[in-house]
Scaffold this motif. Structure first.
Motif, PDB file in Angstrom:
ATOM      1  N   MET A 164       0.825  -1.204   0.000  1.00 24.64           N
ATOM      2  CA  MET A 164       0.000   0.000   0.000  1.00 24.64           C
ATOM      3  C   MET A 164       0.862   1.258   0.000  1.00 24.64           C
ATOM      4  O   MET A 164       0.579   2.225  -0.721  1.00 24.64           O
ATOM      5  CB  MET A 164      -0.927  -0.012   1.214  1.00 24.64           C
ATOM      6  N   SER A 165       1.918   1.276   0.805  1.00 21.02           N
ATOM      7  CA  SER A 165       2.772   2.464   0.882  1.00 21.02           C
ATOM      8  C   SER A 165       3.522   2.706  -0.423  1.00 21.02           C
ATOM      9  O   SER A 165       3.673   3.844  -0.870  1.00 21.02           O
ATOM     10  CB  SER A 165       3.774   2.320   2.034  1.00 21.02           C
ATOM     11  N   THR A 166       4.001   1.629  -1.042  1.00 17.27           N
ATOM     12  CA  THR A 166       4.836   1.759  -2.228  1.00 17.27           C
ATOM     13  C   THR A 166       4.030   2.047  -3.488  1.00 17.27           C
ATOM     14  O   THR A 166       4.403   2.908  -4.297  1.00 17.27           O
ATOM     15  CB  THR A 166       5.659   0.475  -2.449  1.00 17.27           C
ATOM     16  N   TYR A 167       2.922   1.349  -3.670  1.00 19.03           N
ATOM     17  CA  TYR A 167       2.180   1.416  -4.928  1.00 19.03           C
ATOM     18  C   TYR A 167       0.867   2.201  -4.858  1.00 19.03           C
ATOM     19  O   TYR A 167       0.345   2.638  -5.879  1.00 19.03           O
ATOM     20  CB  TYR A 167       1.870   0.001  -5.427  1.00 19.03           C
ATOM     21  N   VAL A 168       0.298   2.356  -3.668  1.00 18.45           N
ATOM     22  CA  VAL A 168      -1.015   2.999  -3.548  1.00 18.45           C
ATOM     23  C   VAL A 168      -0.933   4.181  -2.579  1.00 18.45           C
ATOM     24  O   VAL A 168      -1.897   4.550  -1.945  1.00 18.45           O
ATOM     25  CB  VAL A 168      -2.081   1.990  -3.058  1.00 18.45           C
ATOM     26  N   GLY A 169       0.271   4.750  -2.464  1.00 17.57           N
ATOM     27  CA  GLY A 169       0.485   5.784  -1.469  1.00 17.57           C
ATOM     28  C   GLY A 169       0.323   7.190  -2.004  1.00 17.57           C
ATOM     29  O   GLY A 169      -0.688   7.547  -2.604  1.00 17.57           O
ATOM     30  N   ILE A 170       1.361   8.013  -1.803  1.00 20.05           N
ATOM     31  CA  ILE A 170       1.282   9.434  -2.118  1.00 20.05           C
ATOM     32  C   ILE A 170       1.075   9.694  -3.604  1.00 20.05           C
ATOM     33  O   ILE A 170       0.276  10.531  -4.005  1.00 20.05           O
ATOM     34  CB  ILE A 170       2.564  10.135  -1.636  1.00 20.05           C
ATOM     35  N   VAL A 213      -9.681  -4.160   3.209  1.00 23.23           N
ATOM     36  CA  VAL A 213      -9.661  -2.706   3.116  1.00 23.23           C
ATOM     37  C   VAL A 213      -8.694  -2.263   2.018  1.00 23.23           C
ATOM     38  O   VAL A 213      -8.996  -1.358   1.232  1.00 23.23           O
ATOM     39  CB  VAL A 213      -9.265  -2.073   4.472  1.00 23.23           C
ATOM     40  N   GLY A 214      -7.531  -2.921   1.943  1.00 26.54           N
ATOM     41  CA  GLY A 214      -6.582  -2.617   0.882  1.00 26.54           C
ATOM     42  C   GLY A 214      -7.184  -2.845  -0.494  1.00 26.54           C
ATOM     43  O   GLY A 214      -6.995  -2.044  -1.418  1.00 26.54           O
ATOM     44  N   TYR A 215      -7.943  -3.928  -0.626  1.00 35.46           N
ATOM     45  CA  TYR A 215      -8.607  -4.237  -1.898  1.00 35.46           C
ATOM     46  C   TYR A 215      -9.600  -3.135  -2.274  1.00 35.46           C
ATOM     47  O   TYR A 215      -9.637  -2.681  -3.423  1.00 35.46           O
ATOM     48  CB  TYR A 215      -9.321  -5.578  -1.787  1.00 35.46           C
ATOM     49  N   LEU A 216     -10.393  -2.693  -1.301  1.00 31.05           N
ATOM     50  CA  LEU A 216     -11.395  -1.661  -1.578  1.00 31.05           C
ATOM     51  C   LEU A 216     -10.745  -0.336  -1.972  1.00 31.05           C
ATOM     52  O   LEU A 216     -11.204   0.354  -2.884  1.00 31.05           O
ATOM     53  CB  LEU A 216     -12.286  -1.465  -0.347  1.00 31.05           C
ATOM     54  N   ILE A 217      -9.664   0.020  -1.263  1.00 30.34           N
ATOM     55  CA  ILE A 217      -8.948   1.258  -1.592  1.00 30.34           C
ATOM     56  C   ILE A 217      -8.383   1.186  -3.007  1.00 30.34           C
ATOM     57  O   ILE A 217      -8.493   2.130  -3.800  1.00 30.34           O
ATOM     58  CB  ILE A 217      -7.815   1.497  -0.580  1.00 30.34           C
ATOM     59  N   MET A 218      -7.790   0.039  -3.338  1.00 31.64           N
ATOM     60  CA  MET A 218      -7.215  -0.146  -4.664  1.00 31.64           C
ATOM     61  C   MET A 218      -8.275  -0.079  -5.759  1.00 31.64           C
ATOM     62  O   MET A 218      -8.073   0.539  -6.812  1.00 31.64           O
ATOM     63  CB  MET A 218      -6.513  -1.500  -4.731  1.00 31.64           C
ATOM     64  N   ARG A 219      -9.393  -0.729  -5.495  1.00 35.70           N
ATOM     65  CA  ARG A 219     -10.461  -0.750  -6.493  1.00 35.70           C
ATOM     66  C   ARG A 219     -10.969   0.661  -6.781  1.00 35.70           C
ATOM     67  O   ARG A 219     -11.152   1.036  -7.950  1.00 35.70           O
ATOM     68  CB  ARG A 219     -11.621  -1.633  -5.990  1.00 35.70           C
ATOM     69  N   GLN A 220     -11.182   1.449  -5.737  1.00 37.71           N
ATOM     70  CA  GLN A 220     -11.642   2.821  -5.942  1.00 37.71           C
ATOM     71  C   GLN A 220     -10.572   3.665  -6.628  1.00 37.71           C
ATOM     72  O   GLN A 220     -10.882   4.519  -7.463  1.00 37.71           O
ATOM     73  CB  GLN A 220     -12.030   3.436  -4.595  1.00 37.71           C
ATOM     74  N   ALA A 221      -9.296   3.427  -6.275  1.00 37.24           N
ATOM     75  CA  ALA A 221      -8.212   4.176  -6.903  1.00 37.24           C
ATOM     76  C   ALA A 221      -8.122   3.863  -8.393  1.00 37.24           C
ATOM     77  O   ALA A 221      -7.853   4.748  -9.219  1.00 37.24           O
ATOM     78  CB  ALA A 221      -6.893   3.853  -6.210  1.00 37.24           C
ATOM     79  N   LYS A 222      -8.346   2.596  -8.761  1.00 41.45           N
ATOM     80  CA  LYS A 222      -8.291   2.197 -10.163  1.00 41.45           C
ATOM     81  C   LYS A 222      -9.453   2.796 -10.953  1.00 41.45           C
ATOM     82  O   LYS A 222      -9.322   3.095 -12.146  1.00 41.45           O
ATOM     83  CB  LYS A 222      -8.313   0.666 -10.278  1.00 41.45           C
ATOM     84  N   GLU A 223     -10.592   2.992 -10.299  1.00 44.06           N
ATOM     85  CA  GLU A 223     -11.761   3.529 -10.986  1.00 44.06           C
ATOM     86  C   GLU A 223     -11.698   5.053 -11.124  1.00 44.06           C
ATOM     87  O   GLU A 223     -12.374   5.630 -11.977  1.00 44.06           O
ATOM     88  CB  GLU A 223     -13.035   3.122 -10.244  1.00 44.06           C
ATOM     89  N   ARG A 224     -10.905   5.701 -10.271  1.00 41.94           N
ATOM     90  CA  ARG A 224     -10.812   7.158 -10.326  1.00 41.94           C
ATOM     91  C   ARG A 224      -9.898   7.571 -11.483  1.00 41.94           C
ATOM     92  O   ARG A 224      -8.716   7.267 -11.478  1.00 41.94           O
ATOM     93  CB  ARG A 224     -10.261   7.705  -9.001  1.00 41.94           C
ATOM     94  N   LYS A 225     -10.445   8.272 -12.450  1.00 40.36           N
ATOM     95  CA  LYS A 225      -9.681   8.695 -13.626  1.00 40.36           C
ATOM     96  C   LYS A 225      -9.395  10.190 -13.561  1.00 40.36           C
ATOM     97  O   LYS A 225      -9.555  10.935 -14.527  1.00 40.36           O
ATOM     98  CB  LYS A 225     -10.449   8.352 -14.908  1.00 40.36           C
ATOM     99  N   GLU A 226      -8.956  10.652 -12.408  1.00 40.97           N
ATOM    100  CA  GLU A 226      -8.626  12.051 -12.220  1.00 40.97           C
ATOM    101  C   GLU A 226      -7.722  12.180 -10.997  1.00 40.97           C
ATOM    102  O   GLU A 226      -7.618  11.255 -10.191  1.00 40.97           O
ATOM    103  CB  GLU A 226      -9.889  12.886 -11.985  1.00 40.97           C
ATOM    104  N   SER A 227      -7.064  13.310 -10.868  1.00 39.68           N
ATOM    105  CA  SER A 227      -6.337  13.649  -9.663  1.00 39.68           C
ATOM    106  C   SER A 227      -7.120  14.722  -8.931  1.00 39.68           C
ATOM    107  O   SER A 227      -7.476  15.747  -9.520  1.00 39.68           O
ATOM    108  CB  SER A 227      -4.931  14.166  -9.993  1.00 39.68           C
ATOM    109  N   ARG A 228      -7.386  14.478  -7.656  1.00 40.25           N
ATOM    110  CA  ARG A 228      -8.134  15.454  -6.863  1.00 40.25           C
ATOM    111  C   ARG A 228      -7.525  15.490  -5.467  1.00 40.25           C
ATOM    112  O   ARG A 228      -7.600  14.526  -4.719  1.00 40.25           O
ATOM    113  CB  ARG A 228      -9.612  15.077  -6.790  1.00 40.25           C
ATOM    114  N   GLY A 229      -6.907  16.609  -5.140  1.00 42.85           N
ATOM    115  CA  GLY A 229      -6.288  16.726  -3.832  1.00 42.85           C
ATOM    116  C   GLY A 229      -5.213  15.681  -3.646  1.00 42.85           C
ATOM    117  O   GLY A 229      -4.316  15.520  -4.469  1.00 42.85           O
TER     118      GLY A 229
END
Length: 246
Positions: A164-170, A213-229
């Motif tokens: 999560m820190s390396t691939y789904v972090g900042i 929880v990691g799966y859910l965060i990743m799934r939402q991140a993959k579906e988001r096609k924009e940068s916001r905050g």
């Protein structure tokens, strides 16, 4: 923008420096400040760092940005209730309109004053409407055994954190998210097999929850096609007017 930059911009700048140099932290330097003033204004930080062998009046402080994975994610009504009845969301995880795509220090104060009170009031008003099940059977662990090695659980939990820190972090990208997804899938399969063979324990349940929880965060991140905050991806750079996610 130096001190005027929002924290998501600062966090990405730190992350960029860490990745460029292959470091796991950068240093915060407050040694130029008056030692007495530093100890007075930051007594808890001073004491904590001192317990780790770091005197912040003399030494640099190793720091790394943390990812606020769920900031502004759960839509709630004016009672702080989500689309799931009796499930409330308050604070950084909720989408109330009181803060945007960034986590700022003032957000938590506003949420606590407004929506925490609304959630508590609504819950108290409706508590008598609910009934509780008292006929739930005891857990049946027949045919299972304790895990032979606790290290299987602790190592998997550590790997989830690293993924999560390396691939789904900042800073994210489609490539990083795909790689994280594949690695988390392996941990999921291993953990489910271990769970079915083991007597239930807090450690194994927490590991399953962490992976979900990691799966859910990743799934939402993959579906988001924009940068916001702070939800930032290099594949979909933010528009200038959307930089702070307000």
């Amino acid at each position: 923008r130096l001190e005027l930059a929002p924290r998501d911009v600062v966090a990405r700048a730190i992350d960029s420096e860490m990745k460029a140099g292959g470091h796991d932290h950068v240093y915060l330097d407050v040694t130029h400040k008056d030692p007495g003033e530093t100890r007075h204004h930051f007594p808890n930080i001073y004491a904590k760092c001192l317990s780790l062998g770091i005197d912040i009046t003399k030494d640099y402080i190793p720091v790394a940005p943390a990812a606020h994975y769920l900031c502004g994610g759960i839509v709630v009504d004016t009672n702080a209730e989500s689309s799931i009845s009796r499930l409330y969301a308050v604070g950084e995880c909720s989408c109330t309109g009181l803060h945007g795509g960034n986590r700022l220090a003032s957000n938590s104060l506003i949420e606590a004053v407004v929506y925490a009170e609304a959630a508590a009031r609504h819950a108290i008003e409706h508590a008598h409407d609910y009934q509780f099940r008292d006929d739930v059977p005891l857990w049946n662990d027949e045919g299972t055994s304790h895990p032979e090695e606790m290290v299987l659980i602790t190592q998997s939990a550590r790997e989830v954190g690293q993924i999560m820190s390396t691939y789904v972090g900042i800073v994210r990208s489609d490539l990083r998210l795909d790689r994280a997804w594949n690695r988390l899938d392996i941990l999921y399969e291993e953990t489910e097999r271990l769970f079915k063979q083991s007597k239930v324990s807090r450690a194994i349940c927490e590991l399953r929850n962490i992976i979900n929880v990691g799966y859910l965060i990743m799934r939402q991140a993959k579906e988001r096609k924009e940068s916001r905050g702070l939800h930032y991806t290099i594949d979909y750079p933010p528009r200038p007017h959307n930089e702070t996610g307000a």
